[in-house]
Design an enzyme around this catalytic site. Structure first.
Site, PDB file in Angstrom:
ATOM      1  N   GLY A  12       0.831  -1.199   0.047  1.00  0.00           N
ATOM      2  CA  GLY A  12      -0.116   0.050   0.010  1.00  0.00           C
ATOM      3  C   GLY A  12       0.804   1.263  -0.134  1.00  0.00           C
ATOM      4  CE1 TYR A 138      -4.864   3.175  11.898  1.00  0.00           C
ATOM      5  CE2 TYR A 138      -6.560   4.874  11.657  1.00  0.00           C
ATOM      6  CZ  TYR A 138      -5.558   4.113  11.150  1.00  0.00           C
ATOM      7  OH  TYR A 138      -4.940   4.327  10.015  1.00  0.00           O
TER       8      TYR A 138
HETATM    9  P1  NAP Z   1      -1.427  -1.742   4.259  1.00  0.00           P
HETATM   10  O1  NAP Z   1      -1.656  -1.820   2.856  1.00  0.00           O
HETATM   11  O2  NAP Z   1      -1.934  -2.756   5.222  1.00  0.00           O
HETATM   12  O3  NAP Z   1       0.140  -1.754   4.544  1.00  0.00           O
HETATM   13  C1  NAP Z   1       0.657  -1.538   6.126  1.00  0.00           C
HETATM   14  C2  NAP Z   1       1.876  -2.302   6.045  1.00  0.00           C
HETATM   15  O4  NAP Z   1       2.321  -2.366   7.351  1.00  0.00           O
HETATM   16  C3  NAP Z   1       1.667  -3.900   5.689  1.00  0.00           C
HETATM   17  O5  NAP Z   1       2.718  -4.313   4.773  1.00  0.00           O
HETATM   18  C4  NAP Z   1       1.709  -4.609   7.092  1.00  0.00           C
HETATM   19  O6  NAP Z   1       2.501  -5.667   6.913  1.00  0.00           O
HETATM   20  C5  NAP Z   1       2.580  -3.821   7.759  1.00  0.00           C
HETATM   21  N1  NAP Z   1       2.895  -3.681   9.200  1.00  0.00           N
HETATM   22  C6  NAP Z   1       1.858  -3.911  10.135  1.00  0.00           C
HETATM   23  N2  NAP Z   1       1.915  -4.302  11.124  1.00  0.00           N
HETATM   24  C7  NAP Z   1       3.570  -3.979  11.207  1.00  0.00           C
HETATM   25  C8  NAP Z   1       4.525  -4.027  12.088  1.00  0.00           C
HETATM   26  N3  NAP Z   1       4.078  -4.611  13.439  1.00  0.00           N
HETATM   27  N4  NAP Z   1       5.670  -4.025  11.618  1.00  0.00           N
HETATM   28  C9  NAP Z   1       5.988  -3.858  10.577  1.00  0.00           C
HETATM   29  N5  NAP Z   1       5.254  -3.929   9.571  1.00  0.00           N
HETATM   30  C10 NAP Z   1       3.951  -3.745   9.774  1.00  0.00           C
HETATM   31  O7  NAP Z   1      -2.097  -0.429   4.615  1.00  0.00           O
HETATM   32  P2  NAP Z   1      -2.202   1.082   4.290  1.00  0.00           P
HETATM   33  O8  NAP Z   1      -3.542   1.481   3.820  1.00  0.00           O
HETATM   34  O9  NAP Z   1      -0.869   1.146   3.059  1.00  0.00           O
HETATM   35  O10 NAP Z   1      -1.328   1.764   5.479  1.00  0.00           O
HETATM   36  C11 NAP Z   1      -0.191   2.581   5.513  1.00  0.00           C
HETATM   37  C12 NAP Z   1      -0.311   3.486   6.483  1.00  0.00           C
HETATM   38  O11 NAP Z   1      -1.341   4.582   6.278  1.00  0.00           O
HETATM   39  C13 NAP Z   1      -0.828   2.985   7.968  1.00  0.00           C
HETATM   40  O12 NAP Z   1      -0.221   3.380   9.010  1.00  0.00           O
HETATM   41  C14 NAP Z   1      -2.181   3.264   8.110  1.00  0.00           C
HETATM   42  O13 NAP Z   1      -2.462   3.352   9.245  1.00  0.00           O
HETATM   43  C15 NAP Z   1      -1.927   4.764   7.264  1.00  0.00           C
HETATM   44  N6  NAP Z   1      -3.636   5.167   6.752  1.00  0.00           N
HETATM   45  C16 NAP Z   1      -3.844   4.780   5.740  1.00  0.00           C
HETATM   46  C17 NAP Z   1      -5.213   5.081   4.996  1.00  0.00           C
HETATM   47  C18 NAP Z   1      -5.781   4.500   3.737  1.00  0.00           C
HETATM   48  O14 NAP Z   1      -6.673   5.158   3.356  1.00  0.00           O
HETATM   49  N7  NAP Z   1      -5.456   3.397   3.106  1.00  0.00           N
HETATM   50  C19 NAP Z   1      -5.940   6.159   6.074  1.00  0.00           C
HETATM   51  C20 NAP Z   1      -5.410   6.586   6.939  1.00  0.00           C
HETATM   52  C21 NAP Z   1      -4.124   6.085   7.345  1.00  0.00           C
HETATM   53  P3  NAP Z   1       0.929  -7.137   6.896  1.00  0.00           P
HETATM   54  O15 NAP Z   1       0.352  -6.527   5.692  1.00  0.00           O
HETATM   55  O16 NAP Z   1       2.053  -8.109   6.548  1.00  0.00           O
HETATM   56  O17 NAP Z   1       0.565  -7.138   8.210  1.00  0.00           O
END
Ligand code: NAP
Length: 235
Positions: A12, A138
């Protein structure tokens, strides 16, 4: 050539940021739970475990040199009514989203202070603008991350280190798709698009562009800021 570490860089938003920083000409190492097998600089490390971070960074420094750019994108979310949220679940969410950043920043600070230059970008969440029902742990963790960003900016500015946060909103990633599948978004992504001022879902590249700027020399006078990238959903 500068060396950047991106946590959550296997998926992501983190993946998009890692690709953008590579295109910008930086060495990039990623830390994630399930790193890409075909990338020599993709490390398996749980950001809530300082020993795993230290082990990965020791190798990164040996191979790529001191780390002066850090983007914290690893994150996990949890939807649960507060009265049903266990303290264990609460701690797990804080451990990854907030304590994880404590550990990574502490691990790279010596490199940044020696260089008298550094860039930290923390990926928080648009949910911190107004709160979000059923996501108390969160939102608490990500709000803490915004606060940490501001305090560190004041403390580290004299060392040439800037610290900023990018709270994304509604970005098309596996995390968002999982939430849609579980019907946790309060509507489909298509329905949300109609409620988004720019009438589209965000892309990891949108967040990566903001990070790229905040990391650049041009952004050297910008620190302690929370730069929302959300298509106008939060103003
Ligand atoms: P994502 O696709 O789930 O990517 C998050 C990545 O972080 C995954 O590869 C996950 O690994 C990894 N991860 C989780 N726990 C971890 C740990 N303890 N140590 C190391 N890596 C870890 O989500 P995303 O949407 O790209 O989110 C990226 C960031 O943006 C996050 O901090 C999220 O809270 C924030 N965010 C996203 C959105 C949105 O609209 N997408 C909105 C607000 C905030 P696994 O998949 O293997 O568990």
């Amino acid at each position: 050539m500068k060396t950047a570490v991106v946590t959550g860089g296997a998926s992501g938003i983190g993946l998009g940021i890692a690709e953008r920083l590579r295109a910008d000409g930086l060495h990039v190492a990623t830390l994630d739970l399930n790193p890409a097998a075909d990338d020599d600089f993709a490390y398996r490390a749980d950001v809530s475990d300082p020993d795993q971070i230290t082990a990965a960074l020791t190798d990164v420094r040996e191979k790529l040199g001191p780390v002066t750019v850090l983007v914290n994108a690893a994150g996990v979310e949890k939807y649960r009514r507060f009265q049903n949220l266990s303290f264990e679940e609460w701690k797990q969410i804080i451990d990854v989203n907030l304590h994880g950043v404590f550990h990574t920043v502490q691990a790279v600070l010596p490199d940044m202070m020696s260089a008298n230059w550094g860039r930290v970008v923390n990926i928080s969440s648009s949910s911190t603008h107004s709160g979000q029902p059923f996501m108390s742990a969160y939102v608490a963790a990500k709000s803490g991350l915004n606060g940490l960003t501001k305090s560190l900016a004041l403390e580290l500015g004299p060392y040439g280190i800037t610290v900023n946060a990018v709270p994304p909103g509604f970005i098309d990633t596996p995390m968002l798709r999982r939430s849609e599948e579980k019907r946790l978004l309060g509507g489909t992504i298509e329905e949300h698009i109609q409620r988004t001022p720019v009438r589209r879902v965000g892309k990891p590249a949108d967040i990566a562009a903001a990070c790229s700027f905040l990391i650049s020399e041009d952004a050297g006078y910008i620190t302690g800021q929370i730069l929302g990238v959300n298509g106008g959903r939060n103003t």
